[in-house]
Write an enzyme that holds these catalytic residues in place. Sequence first.
Site, PDB file in Angstrom:
ATOM      1  N   ASP A 118     -10.636  -9.218   7.632  1.00  0.00           N
ATOM      2  CA  ASP A 118     -12.054  -9.099   7.274  1.00  0.00           C
ATOM      3  C   ASP A 118     -12.696 -10.479   7.189  1.00  0.00           C
ATOM      4  O   ASP A 118     -13.839 -10.674   7.606  1.00  0.00           O
ATOM      5  CB  ASP A 118     -12.215  -8.391   5.923  1.00  0.00           C
ATOM      6  CG  ASP A 118     -12.291  -6.868   6.089  1.00  0.00           C
ATOM      7  OD1 ASP A 118     -12.037  -6.391   7.210  1.00  0.00           O
ATOM      8  OD2 ASP A 118     -12.607  -6.174   5.106  1.00  0.00           O
ATOM      9  N   ASP A 137      -2.573 -18.034   1.362  1.00  0.00           N
ATOM     10  CA  ASP A 137      -3.786 -18.566   0.725  1.00  0.00           C
ATOM     11  C   ASP A 137      -4.335 -19.758   1.514  1.00  0.00           C
ATOM     12  O   ASP A 137      -5.551 -19.892   1.696  1.00  0.00           O
ATOM     13  CB  ASP A 137      -3.530 -18.931  -0.750  1.00  0.00           C
ATOM     14  CG  ASP A 137      -2.282 -19.785  -0.955  1.00  0.00           C
ATOM     15  OD1 ASP A 137      -1.415 -19.809  -0.055  1.00  0.00           O
ATOM     16  OD2 ASP A 137      -2.164 -20.431  -2.013  1.00  0.00           O
ATOM     17  N   TYR A 178       0.825  -1.217   0.000  1.00  0.00           N
ATOM     18  CA  TYR A 178       0.000   0.000   0.000  1.00  0.00           C
ATOM     19  C   TYR A 178       0.856   1.262   0.000  1.00  0.00           C
ATOM     20  O   TYR A 178       0.371   2.354  -0.301  1.00  0.00           O
ATOM     21  CB  TYR A 178      -0.945   0.028   1.207  1.00  0.00           C
ATOM     22  CG  TYR A 178      -2.030  -1.046   1.169  1.00  0.00           C
ATOM     23  CD1 TYR A 178      -2.278  -1.774   0.008  1.00  0.00           C
ATOM     24  CD2 TYR A 178      -2.801  -1.330   2.286  1.00  0.00           C
ATOM     25  CE1 TYR A 178      -3.241  -2.755  -0.037  1.00  0.00           C
ATOM     26  CE2 TYR A 178      -3.778  -2.314   2.248  1.00  0.00           C
ATOM     27  CZ  TYR A 178      -3.991  -3.029   1.082  1.00  0.00           C
ATOM     28  OH  TYR A 178      -4.962  -3.998   1.045  1.00  0.00           O
ATOM     29  N   LYS A 201       3.741 -15.496   1.533  1.00  0.00           N
ATOM     30  CA  LYS A 201       3.813 -16.302   0.310  1.00  0.00           C
ATOM     31  C   LYS A 201       5.278 -16.451  -0.082  1.00  0.00           C
ATOM     32  O   LYS A 201       5.726 -15.883  -1.084  1.00  0.00           O
ATOM     33  CB  LYS A 201       3.018 -15.610  -0.813  1.00  0.00           C
ATOM     34  CG  LYS A 201       1.518 -15.583  -0.611  1.00  0.00           C
ATOM     35  CD  LYS A 201       0.826 -16.884  -0.971  1.00  0.00           C
ATOM     36  CE  LYS A 201       0.805 -17.128  -2.464  1.00  0.00           C
ATOM     37  NZ  LYS A 201       0.248 -18.470  -2.777  1.00  0.00           N
ATOM     38  N   ASP A 256      -5.140  -7.187   5.638  1.00  0.00           N
ATOM     39  CA  ASP A 256      -6.379  -6.500   5.288  1.00  0.00           C
ATOM     40  C   ASP A 256      -7.453  -7.537   4.942  1.00  0.00           C
ATOM     41  O   ASP A 256      -8.588  -7.492   5.437  1.00  0.00           O
ATOM     42  CB  ASP A 256      -6.080  -5.595   4.070  1.00  0.00           C
ATOM     43  CG  ASP A 256      -7.156  -4.570   3.834  1.00  0.00           C
ATOM     44  OD1 ASP A 256      -8.142  -4.556   4.582  1.00  0.00           O
ATOM     45  OD2 ASP A 256      -7.021  -3.780   2.873  1.00  0.00           O
TER      46      ASP A 256
END
Length: 371
Positions: free
Chosen positions: A255, A227, A143, A194, A251
Amino acid sequence: MATFNLLLLPGDGIGVETMAEVERVIAFLNKNSNKAKFACQSDLVGGAAYDKHGVAITDEAMAKAMKSDAVIFGAVGGPKWAGVPYAVRPEAGLLRLRKDMGLFANLRPAICYPALADASSLKRELVEGLDIMIVRELTGGVYFGEPKEIVTLENGEKRAIDTQLYTTHEIERIAKVAFDLARKRGNKVHSAEKHNVMRTGVLWKEVVTQVHKSYAPDVTLEHILADNCAMQLVRQPKQFDVIVTDNLFGDVLSDEAAMATGSLGMLPSASLGAPDPKTGKRLALYEPVHGSAPDIAGKGLANPIATIASFGMALRYSFDMGKEADMLDGAIAAVLAKGLRTGDIMQAGMQKVGTSEMGKAIVDELQKLVA
Ligand code: NAD
């Protein structure tokens, strides 16, 4: 007895209503706790600050935040300020607080109160009693990394670039937050990245492993691909205690985990800065995950639990008042078990209450717990 300085920033919309219920809890503790007193100051942020001062947060309010032991934040924004200049839009107040206070660690618990297990999209047995803490790196990663741009190529096509970037120091400090938290909870950390396809993932895994070895060998560490972590969160969420991860994965995963628990009105969060080298004290901001909910603002309908539980996190993580935080969580659980519900968590056969009735019921339960 310690005195802690709180800065209350209710903000806009339902932030004002839910903060009033936090003040009710603070007044209760000030009267009943023999461990600490809270000295509260309030100020404006968001649209409310823009209306009065033309900015989303004033330098004076920022100075109070920097001096406080913790900031309790409500919510900002709403359609009234849709047309204000970008630099002074309501959200700019929160972004400045996060930036100037150096809040690099975002803590998002996903807790499922037994009384609300049926509100989850997952089966009751998977979520009942769930208690996960997601530790998200908040100030680095994709970001913020540069270059970050959209360029037009010679053939007229466009190319967009975001840069995922982490340094050793950034990973070390967030890993330490996760290990410290795990020691106060289930003593287990999953580090999600990852490393199979990303260089930042390779460094992330390497640094977390190193911090584990030198700083927290007593805590159980497991590495998990981000993942797979997403999959496991809906398959068997109770296997997790603390999950530490970068800004982007955090993020998404926070959620996802949150939705296992029901409503936005139930979700607290904390954002922590680096410890002061002399005092060890961290700057900290506590806020509900939800926004200002303009659709129900001013009607006394908002669920105050997310904001009250955010103050509960301040008790636990800024003031070392774990016993009081447990009592507050216990009071919330008891009120829910009695069947009291605001509109967002309403279920058939339960008793619908408004914001202040919910706040008052929680304080009544606290009273019973100290009696
Ligand atoms: P929102 O979280 O304000 O509301 C989404 C939905 O959930 C609404 O239907 C609302 O009524 C409901 N809801 C949220 N919190 C609730 C509570 N405590 N009790 C009962 N119901 C609740 O998100 P939105 O509608 O997308 O955004 C509204 C405004 O809030 C926008 O201006 C947005 O920019 C801002 N916002 C601010 C923050 C923040 O201050 N941190 C976060 C998200 C959104």
